[in-house]
Each structure stands twice: as structure tokens, then as C-alpha cells.
Design an enzyme around this catalytic site. Structure first.
Site, PDB file in Angstrom:
ATOM      1  N   TYR A   1       0.824  -1.214   0.000  1.00  0.00           N
ATOM      2  CA  TYR A   1       0.000   0.000   0.000  1.00  0.00           C
ATOM      3  C   TYR A   1       0.856   1.262   0.000  1.00  0.00           C
ATOM      4  O   TYR A   1       0.408   2.323  -0.410  1.00  0.00           O
ATOM      5  CB  TYR A   1      -0.909   0.038   1.240  1.00  0.00           C
ATOM      6  CG  TYR A   1      -2.217  -0.684   1.082  1.00  0.00           C
ATOM      7  CD1 TYR A   1      -2.252  -2.057   0.892  1.00  0.00           C
ATOM      8  CD2 TYR A   1      -3.429   0.005   1.149  1.00  0.00           C
ATOM      9  CE1 TYR A   1      -3.457  -2.723   0.767  1.00  0.00           C
ATOM     10  CE2 TYR A   1      -4.638  -0.663   1.023  1.00  0.00           C
ATOM     11  CZ  TYR A   1      -4.643  -2.021   0.837  1.00  0.00           C
ATOM     12  OH  TYR A   1      -5.837  -2.676   0.717  1.00  0.00           O
TER      13      TYR A   1
ATOM     14  N   LYS B   1       3.500 -15.280   2.764  1.00  0.00           N
ATOM     15  CA  LYS B   1       3.723 -16.010   1.506  1.00  0.00           C
ATOM     16  C   LYS B   1       5.231 -16.214   1.402  1.00  0.00           C
ATOM     17  O   LYS B   1       5.879 -15.817   0.436  1.00  0.00           O
ATOM     18  CB  LYS B   1       3.142 -15.174   0.343  1.00  0.00           C
ATOM     19  CG  LYS B   1       3.107 -15.873  -0.984  1.00  0.00           C
ATOM     20  CD  LYS B   1       2.094 -17.001  -1.091  1.00  0.00           C
ATOM     21  CE  LYS B   1       2.311 -17.783  -2.370  1.00  0.00           C
ATOM     22  NZ  LYS B   1       1.544 -19.044  -2.431  1.00  0.00           N
TER      23      LYS B   1
ATOM     24  N   ASP C   1      -2.496 -18.216   0.868  1.00  0.00           N
ATOM     25  CA  ASP C   1      -3.446 -18.879  -0.035  1.00  0.00           C
ATOM     26  C   ASP C   1      -4.164 -20.026   0.689  1.00  0.00           C
ATOM     27  O   ASP C   1      -5.376 -20.205   0.569  1.00  0.00           O
ATOM     28  CB  ASP C   1      -2.761 -19.360  -1.328  1.00  0.00           C
ATOM     29  CG  ASP C   1      -1.456 -20.112  -1.085  1.00  0.00           C
ATOM     30  OD1 ASP C   1      -0.959 -20.110   0.061  1.00  0.00           O
ATOM     31  OD2 ASP C   1      -0.930 -20.710  -2.040  1.00  0.00           O
TER      32      ASP C   1
ATOM     33  N   ASP D   1      -6.221  -7.107   4.143  1.00  0.00           N
ATOM     34  CA  ASP D   1      -7.350  -6.471   3.459  1.00  0.00           C
ATOM     35  C   ASP D   1      -8.250  -7.547   2.854  1.00  0.00           C
ATOM     36  O   ASP D   1      -9.469  -7.540   3.020  1.00  0.00           O
ATOM     37  CB  ASP D   1      -6.820  -5.539   2.356  1.00  0.00           C
ATOM     38  CG  ASP D   1      -7.951  -4.879   1.588  1.00  0.00           C
ATOM     39  OD1 ASP D   1      -8.897  -4.391   2.235  1.00  0.00           O
ATOM     40  OD2 ASP D   1      -7.897  -4.863   0.350  1.00  0.00           O
TER      41      ASP D   1
ATOM     42  N   ASP E   1     -12.204  -9.181   4.418  1.00  0.00           N
ATOM     43  CA  ASP E   1     -13.464  -9.209   3.653  1.00  0.00           C
ATOM     44  C   ASP E   1     -13.984 -10.641   3.607  1.00  0.00           C
ATOM     45  O   ASP E   1     -15.172 -10.902   3.777  1.00  0.00           O
ATOM     46  CB  ASP E   1     -13.253  -8.713   2.210  1.00  0.00           C
ATOM     47  CG  ASP E   1     -13.536  -7.221   2.062  1.00  0.00           C
ATOM     48  OD1 ASP E   1     -13.404  -6.488   3.057  1.00  0.00           O
ATOM     49  OD2 ASP E   1     -13.892  -6.792   0.938  1.00  0.00           O
TER      50      ASP E   1
HETATM   51  C1  IPM Z   1     -10.327  -1.390   3.968  1.00  0.00           C
HETATM   52  C2  IPM Z   1     -10.608  -0.817   2.611  1.00  0.00           C
HETATM   53  C3  IPM Z   1      -9.480   0.135   2.227  1.00  0.00           C
HETATM   54  C4  IPM Z   1      -8.180  -0.662   2.164  1.00  0.00           C
HETATM   55  C5  IPM Z   1      -9.703   0.893   0.920  1.00  0.00           C
HETATM   56  C6  IPM Z   1     -11.011   1.658   0.924  1.00  0.00           C
HETATM   57  C7  IPM Z   1      -8.557   1.789   0.575  1.00  0.00           C
HETATM   58  O1  IPM Z   1     -10.780  -1.831   1.672  1.00  0.00           O
HETATM   59  O2  IPM Z   1     -10.223  -0.609   4.926  1.00  0.00           O
HETATM   60  O3  IPM Z   1     -10.219  -2.614   4.080  1.00  0.00           O
HETATM   61  O4  IPM Z   1      -7.878  -1.287   1.151  1.00  0.00           O
HETATM   62  O5  IPM Z   1      -7.470  -0.666   3.160  1.00  0.00           O
HETATM   63 MG    MG Z   2     -10.758  -3.787   2.498  1.00  0.00          MG
END
Ligand code: IPM
Ligand code: MG
Length: 351
Positions: free
Chosen positions: A142, A189, A221, A245, A249
Site C-alpha cells: 500500500y 507467503k 493462499d 485487506d 473481507d
Molecule cells: C479497507 C478498505 C481500504 C483498504 C480501501 C477503501 C482503501 O478496503 O479498509 O479494508 O484497502 O485498506
Molecule cells: Mg478492504
């Protein structure tokens, strides 16, 4: 207690879910005799529109001098569909994380008894899941060197980690593991990436300082697969920015909705609390978004201030709302769907 909280509503559904968290926090303040001063500040697309940048200096001042930051969401489709946009809302989020030194992102995943059957995963697999993904937040790909070369035909993003960045994150992971079931998993990884080998080497060297913690090392993975196959195998997990990240999710599927999971981002100074979901632009202004992730983020805020009864009161009322079906459409599934603001009102009234 007197609390000064910076309030960054941001974009999309951010303002709507933030409003509910404020209602509930104010109800908590009233019940437990605290005084909360909220200071709103601009961020994201809203800030770009107002002052031309997504994390203005004024906003940083407000955050840096607050006791904590409560944050909604950032992002706007206007920018997503325009790869040439010079300023993007997300840059504000990254700048904020970096300038506030928020190097550790704490993302818990747990299940709610009344929502277990809302998850696409089988009950026996997920019931009782209680894990924390500790995501490194101010380094890695990032923030590494990036750019274009060969007349724009080649693009690169670099995953760079320094030992101290891994150490400070891992230290939090070990400490958290000590307070929980003393299990820590380092997700990387290392079979391919040099930065991951530095992660492993660094964490391995720290093991002797925490002899009670059982540490495992797994490839990202494989973890992506096991996380939804058998989430109960995990407790505290530490991982690099991008891996975290993606995995967080994925992990939200276990709880049944993206709209449920809170998070905190901590560093050396002020901490920030935010739902893990994004700005959900399709729902913006419709009063339909689930406010619980933001409300539960406020609970994490109280907990970090050592206000444990206050945090528990929020969690209890959230559980009660779920059990009684006072829920937004994402989890209503055929039952009555309440509006975002109705859920907020109900929670505040039941504190
Ligand atoms: C998160 C989001 C952010 C990230 C985006 C919106 C930049 O997906 O906080 O997980 O990738 O960190
Ligand atoms: Mg995210």
C-alpha cells in the site's frame, strides 16, 4: 469521563451509519455519566468536493488532538470509474492511517447466535468462531514504491517491510494472544516473497519472549481456504497489509453480513474506530444500510478507554435487537426490514 471524539462520517452510507453510532454513544454517555464532545471533520469525496483533498490538514488537527476518532466510510463511484483521477477519496484514508501512525488494524470476526443461519456457511463450521485478524496498516504494498515505466506499458507496486514494522505489529499480536487462547498464526507467503521471509524470521525471533504462545506459520493462499472451511482453528492472526485487506473481507462472510463487523486501528497515539465495510454508494441516502458494524466499532472505542461496562451494554443491546428482529434488510431475510435510523433509535432507547 470526558471524551473528545473526532467524527469523520465520510462518503456514501458513512453519514447514516455514523449518526446511529452517535445516538447510541450519547445514550451510553447519559446512562453512565460521561460527557462526549463530538467534533465533525471532512474526509473522502466529501472533502475533495469541499476543499480539494480527501484528508485536509484541518481534519488531521481535529483527529490528532482528539481522544479517539470514529470513522464512517470512504469512496465514491465517480472516482472508481475514472482511473485517471488525480485525487481519490481512498488516498485520504491511507494518508490518515499514515499521519496518525495507525499501524495495527484490529478486525475481529465472530458470530451472532441469532444470525448463524444467515451465513452461507454451515452452522457447525462457524458457530462459536471468535478470531481476530491483526492487519499491518501503514506499510507493505500500500505504501511501497510504485509507478509506471516503458512509456506507461509497465506498472509496479512494491511490497516493502522493515523489521521494526513487523516487530511492533507482532508484539501486539503476541500480547493479544496472551490475553486470549495463546495461539498466534503468522500469515504470509514466505515460499515466494522475500518480505514474507523477513516476517517469518522476525516473528520466529520473538517467540522466545512469549514462551506460552503457540505460534503457527501458514501461507496466505491456504489460509484463504481454511478460514471459511474451519474458522474455529484460528484465534489471533497477524498479517501484512494487502493480505489482511483480502482476508478480512473474506472473514466477514462468516458473520453473515459485511454490515456487522467493527474494527479499530491503533498506533502510538490516537486510535480510530470504523466498520470494515465500505461506502456502499448504491445504498447512500436510502436509510437502509446496516449500522451495527459502526455501533460495534463505538463499543470497541469504549473498551479501549477501559469503559468495559459501557462496551458490554452496547454489545448486549445489539444482540437484543438481532434476537428481536429489529434489523436492516441485509439480515432481515423475508422478515420485516427496519430502516437504518429506526434500528439506531431502537438501540438508543434500549440502552
Ligand atoms: C479497507 C478498505 C481500504 C483498504 C480501501 C477503501 C482503501 O478496503 O479498509 O479494508 O484497502 O485498506
Ligand atoms: Mg478492504
Amino acid at each position: 469521563m470526558k471524551l473528545n471524539i473526532a467524527l469523520l462520517a465520510g462518503d456514501g452510507i458513512g453519514p447514516e451509519v455514523i449518526d446511529q453510532a452517535v445516538k447510541i454513544s450519547n445514550a451510553i454517555a447519559k446512562k453512565f455519566n460521561h460527557e462526549i464532545n463530538w467534533t465533525p471533520a471532512l474526509t473522502g469525496a466529501a472533502a475533495i468536493d469541499a476543499v480539494g483533498e480527501p484528508y485536509p490538514d484541518d481534519t488531521h488537527e481535529v483527529c490528532a488532538s482528539a481522544d479517539a476518532v470514529l470513522f464512517g466510510a470512504i469512496g465514491h463511484p465517480r472516482f472508481d470509474n475514472d482511473p485517471s483521477a488525480k485525487v481519490r477519496p481512498e488516498q485520504g484514508l491511507l494518508k490518515m492511517r499514515q499521519k496518525l501512525g495507525l499501524f495495527a488494524n484490529v478486525r475481529p470476526t465472530f458470530t451472532f447466535p441469532s444470525l448463524i443461519d444467515k451465513s452461507p456457511l454451515k452452522r457447525e463450521r462457524i458457530e462459536g468462531t471468535d478470531l481476530i485478524i491483526l492487519r499491518e496498516l501503514t506499510g507493505g504494498v500500500y505504501f511501497g514504491e510504485r509507478g509506471r515505466k516503458d512509456d506507461g506499458e509497465t506498472a509496479f507496486d512494491t511490497m516493502t517491510y522493515q523489521r521494526f514494522e513487523i516487530q511492533r505489529l507482532a508484539k501486539k499480536g503476541f500480547e493479544m494472544a496472551m490475553k486470549r487462547s495463546k495461539k498466534l498464526c503468522c500469515v504470509d507467503k514466505a515460499n515466494v516473497l522475500e518480505s514474507s521471509r523477513l516476517w517469518r524470521e522476525t516473528v520466529q525471533a520473538m517467540e522466545k519472549d512469549y514462551p506460552e504462545v503457540e505460534v503457527s506459520y501458514e501461507f496466505v493462499d491456504a489460509v484463504a481456504m481454511r478460514l471459511v472451511q474451519w474458522p474455529k482453528a484460528y484465534d489471533v492472526m497477524i498479517t501484512a497489509n494487502l493480505f489482511g485487506d483480502i482476508l478480512t473481507d473474506e472473514a466477514s462472510v462468516i458473520s453473515g453480513s459485511m454490515g456487522l463487523m467493527p474494527s479499530s486501528s491503533v498506533g502510538s497515539k490516537v486510535s480510530l474506530y470504523e466498520p470494515i465495510h465500505g461506502s456502499y454508494p448504491q445504498a447512500a441516502g436510502k436509510d437502509i444500510a446496516n449500522p451495527l458494524a459502526t455501533v460495534l466499532s463505538a463499543a470497541m472505542l469504549f473498551e479501549d478507554m477501559d469503559l468495559n461496562d459501557e462496551a458490554q451494554a452496547i454489545r448486549d443491546v445489539v444482540n437484543k435487537s438481532l434476537a428481536e428482529g429489529i434489523v436492516t434488510e441485509d439480515v432481515a431475510e423475508g422478515g420485516k426490514a427496519y430502516k437504518t435510523s429506526e434500528v439506531g433509535d431502537w438501540l438508543a432507547a434500549n440502552i
